[in-house]
Design a protein around this motif. Structure first.
Motif, PDB file in Angstrom:
ATOM      1  N   TRP A 156      -6.599   7.588   2.100  1.00 41.42           N
ATOM      2  CA  TRP A 156      -7.753   7.018   2.792  1.00 41.42           C
ATOM      3  C   TRP A 156      -7.366   5.634   3.288  1.00 41.42           C
ATOM      4  CZ3 TRP A 156     -12.740   5.019  -0.048  1.00 41.42           C
ATOM      5  CH2 TRP A 156     -13.661   4.577   0.903  1.00 41.42           C
ATOM      6  N   LYS A 157      -7.266   5.465   4.584  1.00 41.62           N
ATOM      7  CA  LYS A 157      -6.966   4.169   5.177  1.00 41.62           C
ATOM      8  C   LYS A 157      -8.271   3.518   5.608  1.00 41.62           C
ATOM      9  CE  LYS A 157      -2.262   5.315   6.546  1.00 41.62           C
ATOM     10  NZ  LYS A 157      -1.241   5.343   7.626  1.00 41.62           N
ATOM     11  N   MET A 158      -8.694   2.525   4.868  1.00 44.43           N
ATOM     12  CA  MET A 158      -9.979   1.887   5.098  1.00 44.43           C
ATOM     13  C   MET A 158      -9.895   0.933   6.290  1.00 44.43           C
ATOM     14  SD  MET A 158     -11.030   1.138   1.116  1.00 44.43           S
ATOM     15  CE  MET A 158     -12.691   0.567   1.512  1.00 44.43           C
TER      16      MET A 158
ATOM     17  N   SER B 253     -11.818   8.587  -5.481  1.00 42.37           N
ATOM     18  CA  SER B 253     -11.803   7.987  -4.151  1.00 42.37           C
ATOM     19  C   SER B 253     -11.685   6.469  -4.182  1.00 42.37           C
ATOM     20  CB  SER B 253     -13.064   8.399  -3.376  1.00 42.37           C
ATOM     21  OG  SER B 253     -14.235   8.122  -4.125  1.00 42.37           O
TER      22      SER B 253
ATOM     23  N   ASN C 111      -5.691   0.108  -2.444  1.00 46.00           N
ATOM     24  CA  ASN C 111      -5.952  -1.324  -2.288  1.00 46.00           C
ATOM     25  C   ASN C 111      -5.913  -2.071  -3.613  1.00 46.00           C
ATOM     26  OD1 ASN C 111      -6.479  -2.272   0.547  1.00 46.00           O
ATOM     27  ND2 ASN C 111      -7.778  -0.453   0.530  1.00 46.00           N
TER      28      ASN C 111
ATOM     29  N   PRO D 229      -1.370   6.192   1.210  1.00 46.93           N
ATOM     30  CA  PRO D 229      -2.800   6.317   0.892  1.00 46.93           C
ATOM     31  C   PRO D 229      -3.417   7.531   1.579  1.00 46.93           C
ATOM     32  CG  PRO D 229      -2.252   4.058   1.558  1.00 46.93           C
ATOM     33  CD  PRO D 229      -1.048   4.900   1.860  1.00 46.93           C
TER      34      PRO D 229
ATOM     35  N   ILE E   7     -12.909  -3.134   0.967  1.00 42.43           N
ATOM     36  CA  ILE E   7     -11.544  -3.636   0.760  1.00 42.43           C
ATOM     37  C   ILE E   7     -11.597  -4.955   0.004  1.00 42.43           C
ATOM     38  CG2 ILE E   7      -9.460  -4.515   1.886  1.00 42.43           C
ATOM     39  CD1 ILE E   7      -9.921  -2.587   4.158  1.00 42.43           C
TER      40      ILE E   7
ATOM     41  N   SER F 277      -7.224   4.561  -1.440  1.00 38.13           N
ATOM     42  CA  SER F 277      -6.732   3.648  -0.412  1.00 38.13           C
ATOM     43  C   SER F 277      -5.568   2.784  -0.892  1.00 38.13           C
ATOM     44  CB  SER F 277      -7.867   2.735   0.062  1.00 38.13           C
ATOM     45  OG  SER F 277      -8.261   1.850  -0.978  1.00 38.13           O
TER      46      SER F 277
ATOM     47  N   LEU G 212       0.845  -1.197   0.000  1.00 39.53           N
ATOM     48  CA  LEU G 212       0.000   0.000   0.000  1.00 39.53           C
ATOM     49  C   LEU G 212       0.880   1.247   0.000  1.00 39.53           C
ATOM     50  CD1 LEU G 212      -2.707  -1.125   2.597  1.00 39.53           C
ATOM     51  CD2 LEU G 212      -2.868  -1.157   0.099  1.00 39.53           C
TER      52      LEU G 212
END
Length: 336
Positions: free
Chosen positions: A158-160, A76, A82, A156, A310, A80, A60
């Motif tokens: 955005w860390k999900m 968006s 991913n 990232p 995810i 992340s 990541l």
């Protein structure tokens, strides 16, 4: 009754109301999904209940633009990192920049703009969710000069969350949000389909409980604009081809991610676009991919959010890796 006693009663009545509202709000589940947050819906009922897969943190990560093999321009769904993790694991060095930081447009000086930033890689991937893509194409066609620098984050944005969120006091909410959430949930649990909401609509999803893990799984929130924006058409594909002719320094691969509502409610919504896109061979058919995968796992898209989970993004990664290898004529990624 004296004026002092009257005002004292009014004070205690108001104080009691405030305390009651605060207690309800503090006990309301903290909203973790963007749809539950903006529509004041409880994640106790609409939140996902199955933990997400763990993606190795070393995959990541991005690299500076001048070190990248692949430049991703995404929204968006790419924040992340991913889905990009599949490319990184295969040995590709990836930089990701966001449409929003560029005014949602890639102007006609795109080639020179990338060269100035030092990009000397093999491929540009353009990712966009369905409902925003036509606007991005129109804005790109109307501008000549990129105003913002080409900057990519190594981390990232955005860390999900991977584990099912536990209970926490809802300290950051407005005082009345708990009561409003309670009222909205009474309607949702009663089976009302909330038509005409400004930002979010709750719709019945056929076979929903086999596709979502939320406690209320047959009625799911959707972004209203998904259902209100016109579908993509063959004209959009023509714009994409014209876009590539004017920006030809690097090979391009397109990944158009379907709206959550297209996947679960209206699979033929942009069917004219899908047919033209596949005929032009501009990228993988993620509309067909989503139709297949949403029936194989629960929470392919998050029930309380407009995004892929995810799990869904991890499933998307190998599809994009195969598309990259086919585009570049490589069976394996570069040596690391």
């Amino acid at each position: 009754m004296t004026h002092a006693k009257l005002w004292l009663r009014i004070f205690f009545a108001g104080f009691s109301v405030i305390v009651a509202l605060l207690a309800v709000t503090l006990g309301t589940a903290v909203p973790h999904g963007d749809l539950s947050r903006v529509a004041l819906l409880s994640d106790r009922y609409f939140g996902w209940q199955i933990d997400q897969p763990i993606v190795p943190p070393e995959t990541l990560r991005g690299v500076p633009v001048d070190q990248a093999d692949i430049l991703v321009v995404g929204d968006s769904f790419s924040m992340s990192f991913n889905w990009q993790s599949a490319l990184v694991k295969a040995g590709y060095r990836v930089s990701t920049v966001y449409w929003g930081s560029l005014g949602d447009a890639l102007c006609t000086d795109f080639d020179e703009w990338t060269r100035r930033a030092g990009f000397r890689g093999k491929l540009v991937i353009l990712e966009s969710v369905e409902y925003l893509f036509q606007t991005r194409m129109d804005k790109s066609a109307a501008c000549d000069t990129m105003k913002s620098p080409l900057l990519a984050s190594n981390e990232p944005l955005w860390k999900m969350q991977q584990s099912v969120p536990g209970f926490a006091l809802n300290w950051d909410a407005r005082l009345t949000s708990g009561w409003k959430t309670y009222r909205n949930m009474q309607q949702a649990k009663a089976g009302e389909v909330r038509e005409g909401l400004h930002l979010v609509q709750i719709r019945n999803v056929p076979d929903g409980c086999n596709q979502f893990s939320s406690r209320i799984c047959e009625r799911i929130p959707f972004l209203s604009v998904d259902l209100e924006n016109p579908p993509l058409t063959a004209r959009t594909v023509t714009q994409m081809q014209e876009f590539m002719k004017a920006r030809s320094a690097f090979p391009m691969l397109w990944m158009i991610i379907p709206n959550k509502s297209t996947v679960y409610l209206q699979p033929d919504y942009s069917k004219e676009f899908i047919a033209a896109f596949n005929k032009a061979e501009l990228g993988p058919d993620l509309f067909a991919f989503a139709q297949d995968e949403r029936k194989k796992v629960k929470d392919f898209y998050q029930p309380n959010d407009t995004h892929l989970s995810i799990r869904g993004l991890v499933m998307l990664g190998p599809v994009m890796l195969e598309a990259v290898r086919n585009k570049l004529g490589e069976r394996r990624g570069p040596a690391t």
